[in-house]
Design an enzyme around this catalytic site. Structure first.
Site: not given
Length: 313
Positions: A91, A143
């Site tokens: 993440h 991301c």
């Protein structure tokens, strides 16, 4: 004894966050696949590759402190001519910033398994310590990874490619955790009533927290802007985009990160040496053909944009 400039060192980090609301599926597969490529194609010694995953049987969990410890050790061992490589799959997030150098008031960060964020400032600090003539390549399949080395020069950036419809044969999950979710998670552990994420991180992790939260803003703004440094960032997407984690529906399908997989395809289809710019451009084309709405980017000096991916100069 190895001669100066003969080493290839790597730190590979895969975070799947199993059994949490933020669970991903392909991140550990990504770094295991890259480990094999580093050994078979690029001549890395297995003993020179440190693997950190949050698998249940992992010997070293990829906490913020452990990741930075591994990266610091790699940089400390480096000599001119060495090749350093960090592959992260997991993440990413963006956090509010009041720094003058960030017109969009956002800092980029990766999210280790303990939520002890590692920010673009930390990566800038690492790159600034790399000996002249060594290279430090970061591939971040996460991301908001565009710009993950603070102040690095953009070589390949925003794209106007029109996205194709994404295939429904796979389950797609973006590799992002919102700022509000991270703040809620941290505040539930500190029981401190503040929206200042740095307060929570410093309370929980002390000196192991990111430099972004322990240094005053005027010091952060004065960190040198060095376009001709030896940092190279291949990001899975632009700073305002998400990167996809794919979990195939079909029996026996193997989960993977879309960008990591695209790089694997590029390397398999092109046995000759490729430049950093070629790897990113080709990975963009692979993702575009597959229908993904993310655009990998490249940040580096002009020379390194055209130098060979993971090759000694």
């Amino acid at each position: 004894m190895k001669k100066v400039g003969s080493k290839k060192l790597a730190v590979l980090v895969g975070c799947n966050y199993a059994n949490t609301p933020n669970e991903l599926h392909g991140c550990i597969n990504d770094v295991l696949a890259m480990r094999k490529v580093l050994i078979d194609r690029f001549g890395f010694e297995p003993s020179s590759i440190q693997l950190l995953t949050d698998a249940s049987d992992s010997l070293i969990m990829p906490t913020g402190a452990k990741i930075k410890e591994a990266l610091n050790r790699m940089v400390d061992e480096a000599e001119p001519g060495d090749v350093l490589y960090f592959h992260y799959s997991g993440h990413g997030t963006r956090i509010p910033s009041n720094r003058r150098v960030h017109p969009f008031h956002q800092d980029e960060a990766i999210v280790p398994c303990d939520f002890n964020l590692i920010t673009d400032v930390d990566f800038r600090n690492l790159v600034n310590r790399v000996p002249k003539g060594a290279t430090f390549t970061i591939l971040s399949d996460s991301c908001h990874s565009g710009g993950l080395i603070d102040k690095e020069k953009e070589q390949i950036g925003p794209s106007s490619l029109s996205p194709n419809p994404i295939s429904t044969t796979n389950t797609i999950k973006p590799k992002t955790i919102s700022f509000s979710s991270i703040l809620h998670h941290l505040s539930s552990q500190t029981n401190i009533n503040t929206s200042d994420i740095g307060t929570h991180l410093l309370e929980l992790f002390g000196p192991d927290a990111s430099l972004r939260f322990s240094l005053p803003s005027h010091v952060l703004d004065s960190i040198p802007l060095v376009h001709e440094d030896d940092g190279i960032l291949l990001s899975g997407c632009q700073a305002n985009e998400t990167s996809a984690d794919m979990n195939p529906h079909q029996a026996g399908g193997k989960a993977y990160g879309a960008f990591s997989n695209a790089v694997q395809i590029v390397l398999q289809e092109n046995p000759n040496d490729l430049s950093n710019k070629e790897v990113v451009s080709m990975a963009r084309n692979v993702l575009h053909k597959q229908g993904f709405q993310q655009h990998p980017c490249l940040y580096s000096s002009d020379d390194h944009a055209n130098s060979m991916f993971l090759k000694q100069i």
